[in-house]
Design an enzyme around this catalytic site. Structure first.
Site, short mmCIF file in Angstrom:
data_model
loop_
_atom_site.label_atom_id
_atom_site.label_comp_id
_atom_site.label_asym_id
_atom_site.label_seq_id
_atom_site.Cartn_x
_atom_site.Cartn_y
_atom_site.Cartn_z
N HIS A 456 38.33 -39.22 28.20
CA HIS A 456 39.52 -39.91 27.71
C HIS A 456 39.49 -40.03 26.18
O HIS A 456 39.80 -41.08 25.63
CB HIS A 456 39.60 -41.31 28.34
CG HIS A 456 39.78 -41.30 29.82
ND1 HIS A 456 39.50 -42.38 30.63
CD2 HIS A 456 40.23 -40.31 30.65
CE1 HIS A 456 39.77 -42.06 31.90
NE2 HIS A 456 40.20 -40.82 31.94
C1 FAD Z 1 37.86 -33.36 33.21
C2 FAD Z 1 38.94 -34.35 32.83
C3 FAD Z 1 39.30 -35.34 33.73
C4 FAD Z 1 40.29 -36.25 33.39
N1 FAD Z 1 40.77 -37.10 34.34
C5 FAD Z 1 41.87 -37.84 34.08
C6 FAD Z 1 42.54 -38.56 35.11
O1 FAD Z 1 42.20 -38.49 36.28
N2 FAD Z 1 43.61 -39.31 34.76
C7 FAD Z 1 44.03 -39.42 33.48
O2 FAD Z 1 44.95 -40.18 33.22
N3 FAD Z 1 43.43 -38.73 32.48
C8 FAD Z 1 42.40 -37.91 32.77
N4 FAD Z 1 41.86 -37.14 31.79
C9 FAD Z 1 42.39 -37.26 30.42
C10 FAD Z 1 43.78 -36.66 30.25
O3 FAD Z 1 43.93 -35.48 31.00
C11 FAD Z 1 44.01 -36.42 28.76
O4 FAD Z 1 43.97 -37.67 28.08
C12 FAD Z 1 45.33 -35.76 28.43
O5 FAD Z 1 45.53 -34.60 29.18
C13 FAD Z 1 45.37 -35.43 26.94
O6 FAD Z 1 46.57 -34.79 26.64
P1 FAD Z 1 46.77 -34.07 25.23
O7 FAD Z 1 48.13 -33.48 25.26
O8 FAD Z 1 46.42 -35.02 24.16
O9 FAD Z 1 45.66 -32.93 25.19
P2 FAD Z 1 45.41 -31.72 26.18
O10 FAD Z 1 46.10 -31.94 27.48
O11 FAD Z 1 43.96 -31.49 26.20
O12 FAD Z 1 46.15 -30.51 25.50
C14 FAD Z 1 45.74 -29.90 24.31
C15 FAD Z 1 46.13 -28.43 24.39
O13 FAD Z 1 46.06 -27.86 23.11
C16 FAD Z 1 45.46 -26.58 23.20
N5 FAD Z 1 44.87 -26.31 21.90
C17 FAD Z 1 43.91 -27.02 21.27
N6 FAD Z 1 43.63 -26.45 20.07
C18 FAD Z 1 44.44 -25.37 19.96
C19 FAD Z 1 44.62 -24.38 18.95
N7 FAD Z 1 43.92 -24.37 17.81
N8 FAD Z 1 45.53 -23.39 19.17
C20 FAD Z 1 46.26 -23.37 20.30
N9 FAD Z 1 46.13 -24.29 21.29
C21 FAD Z 1 45.23 -25.27 21.12
C22 FAD Z 1 44.45 -26.73 24.33
O14 FAD Z 1 44.07 -25.50 24.89
C23 FAD Z 1 45.21 -27.62 25.30
O15 FAD Z 1 45.97 -26.88 26.22
C24 FAD Z 1 40.88 -36.21 32.09
C25 FAD Z 1 40.50 -35.21 31.19
C26 FAD Z 1 39.56 -34.27 31.55
C27 FAD Z 1 39.19 -33.19 30.56
#
Ligand code: FAD
Length: 517
Positions: A456
């Site tokens: 998280h």
């Molecule tokens: C194993 C795991 C279990 C989890 N379980 C839960 C759960 O059960 N419930 C819950 O609420 N939360 C859970 N979480 C946390 C939740 O999924 C995250 O907080 C949320 O998805 C974050 O969203 P985000 O958009 O900030 O980042 P992300 O969803 O991580 O998206 C970032 C994206 O940017 C892309 N990216 C990064 N850098 C670059 C770059 N330089 N160029 C192009 N693309 C790039 C990545 O590939 C990715 O697709 C979990 C996370 C993980 C990893």
């Protein structure tokens, strides 16, 4: 599906979204609802997820596969250990590999945001956006959404160990919550899940895939963003590579970083936007000295109590974590600071001995500190976009987090030992009888050795108004025009729940801000 790239002079986009994870899918889908704007989404991972992504109970096994960046922390100074940090690298991002719990933090954890310098971002302010993302049934519609893209609901038939866990929590004196996901209750209750008809529903499934045919939306995958381009203090586009070919996507409106807590901070640093001493140290030309980039990194520390079972534990068909609880440690101030899950599998740190029980033989009561005080950093290891950054969440750097987790261990054991779980319980395998609750040193050793990430991570591009803030309350990068961040990284402090539902809410709000709705 082939990758569609339109870029270069004369073909500029109104919006370029970097990162097709939870937030990026929402932002790209919402922005492209307006047919008058042209939107590009750039994602490093693949467009086609592995088949296993859709199969809920398989989610822990996705770690280390092609859909995971498979990072790890630097050696943690408190524990001396390296903590694996999975994060999604695929369309859908971490929502495609996560544990599918869909739950808001307690309202107190959002109300901390205005208090920390982000006015207008308290629970009541964010509630319309949290509601907008979700489609619930049988909940209070004043609090929960009924027509959003994400269909969320508790497990239709709870696993018998989870059902016994709820009875055990009640027997141990915890309230049973009507809707623990609402942000308004404490106690134990059924967690809403991102599972529809037995399959995972990621952000890509719910928001992006249904609108991929829009003529004003381009999605380029297997594309690594290297840096944002800045001219005269304004962001003008994004440089990215597909294979060995470099591209520049020109942007006349806003570039929106949605790379997640790691990816967005890394990209700002690679673009020369960050603490100047660090940028110089790694050989990146300084575009803007913005000292807070990559600071304020934090996560929920997590540990478990594991029990062996005298009878076979049936295999779960959902996410292994159907039951969730929120409670307060003696250190809590203003809201709950501990979360619990009853898992029908043995769940423990990967570094612990392989002789421990396997699924079918054991179950766990997991606990995590929900309002941790420790703060760490994300820094570049070098100036190359493909190099994994240095991730230092500084777990247990603040001793208060150890105390809260020790309280969590006591509460987890108090639930684990009551009669309601007796039919499932043989003995406590971890920490085991050698770690008594009143033996502070043994408890500390167990907490350090069993520490795992809750995945998280938040806070590396913190929203606020002070000098260390990275974005303002409209999510604009302070000091650069035409550049915003909209993902988990902007949270000033972590919410007291799994973070995904909150990221959906932040992204829904970001889309409104970008479209000036
Ligand atoms: C194993 C795991 C279990 C989890 N379980 C839960 C759960 O059960 N419930 C819950 O609420 N939360 C859970 N979480 C946390 C939740 O999924 C995250 O907080 C949320 O998805 C974050 O969203 P985000 O958009 O900030 O980042 P992300 O969803 O991580 O998206 C970032 C994206 O940017 C892309 N990216 C990064 N850098 C670059 C770059 N330089 N160029 C192009 N693309 C790039 C990545 O590939 C990715 O697709 C979990 C996370 C993980 C990893």
């Amino acid at each position: 599906m082939g990758d569609d790239v339109r870029s270069g002079p004369g073909r500029g986009y109104d919006f370029v979204v970097v990162g097709g994870g939870t937030a990026g899918c929402v932002v790209a889908a919402r922005l492209s609802e307006n047919p008058d704007v042209r939107v590009l989404l750039i994602e490093a991972g693949s467009r086609e997820p592995l088949d296993a992504v859709a199969v809920p109970p398989v989610w822990p096994a996705l770690q280390g596969t092609a859909v995971d960046w498979a990072g790890a922390s630097v050696v943690q100074s408190a524990t001396g250990t390296v903590i694996p940090w999975p994060r999604g690298r695929v369309l859908g991002g971490s929502s495609a590999i996560n544990g599918m719990c869909f739950i808001r933090g307690h309202r107190s954890s959002y109300d901390a945001w205005p208090a920390a310098g982000a006015p207008g971002w308290g629970f009541d302010d964010l509630l319309p956006y949290l509601r907008r993302s979700e489609r619930t049934q049988g909940r209070d519609p004043a609090v929960r959404g009924v027509d959003g893209p994400l269909t969320v609901a508790p497990a239709p038939e709870p696993h018998p160990v989870a059902a016994a866990g709820l009875a055990a929590a009640a027997e141990a004196g915890h309230p049973v919550a009507a809707d623990i996901n609402s942000g308004l209750e404490e106690g134990f209750g059924w967690c809403d899940l991102n599972i529809v008809d037995g399959r995972r529903q990621s952000a890509a499934d719910a928001y992006l895939v249904p609108v991929l045919a829009r003529p004003n939306l381009d999605v380029v995958t297997d594309a690594l963003a290297h840096r944002v381009c800045v001219t005269g203090g304004r962001c003008t586009g994004v440089e990215y590579s597909v294979g060995t070919t470099m591209h520049t996507a020109a942007c006349s409106g806003d570039v929106v970083l949605a790379g997640g807590t790691v990816g967005s901070a890394q990209l700002l640093l690679l673009s020369g936007i960050g603490p100047q001493a660090h940028l110089r140290e790694v050989g990146v030309d300084v575009e803007l000295d913005l000292p807070g980039v990559g600071s304020n990194v934090h996560d929920h520390p997590r540990s478990t109590v594991v029990y062996s079972s005298p009878v076979p534990v049936p295999a779960g068909v959902n996410n292994h974590a159907e039951l969730i609880g929120l409670a307060r440690s003696p250190l809590a101030h203003g809201g709950p600071d501990l979360q619990f899950q009853v898992l029908e599998i043995p769940y423990f740190a990967p570094a612990l001995p392989p002789s421990l029980p396997v699924p079918g033989q054991a179950y766990s009561v997991a606990f995590g500190a929900m309002t941790p005080s420790s703060r760490g950093t994300i820094r570049l290891a070098d100036a190359r976009p493909g190099t994994a950054p240095l991730l230092d969440p500084n777990y247990y750097g603040d001793p208060r987090d150890v105390e809260v987790m020790a309280a969590g261990l006591r509460i987890a054991r108090a639930i684990g030992r009551v009669d309601a779980l007796a039919p499932w319980r043989a003995e406590e395998v971890l920490p085991g009888p050698g770690v008594r609750d009143d033996d502070g040193e043994a408890v500390r050793r167990y907490l350090f050795g069993s520490l795992r990430t809750y995945s998280h991570q938040v806070g590396s591009c913190r929203m606020g108004t002070d000098d260390m803030a990275v974005v303002d309350t409209d999510l604009r990068v302070r000091g650069i025009d035409g550049l915003r961040v909209a993902d988990a990284s902007v949270m000033p402090s972590i919410v007291s729940a799994n973070t995904n539902a909150t990221v959906y809410g932040i992204a829904e709000r970001a889309a409104d801000l970008l479209l000036s709705r």
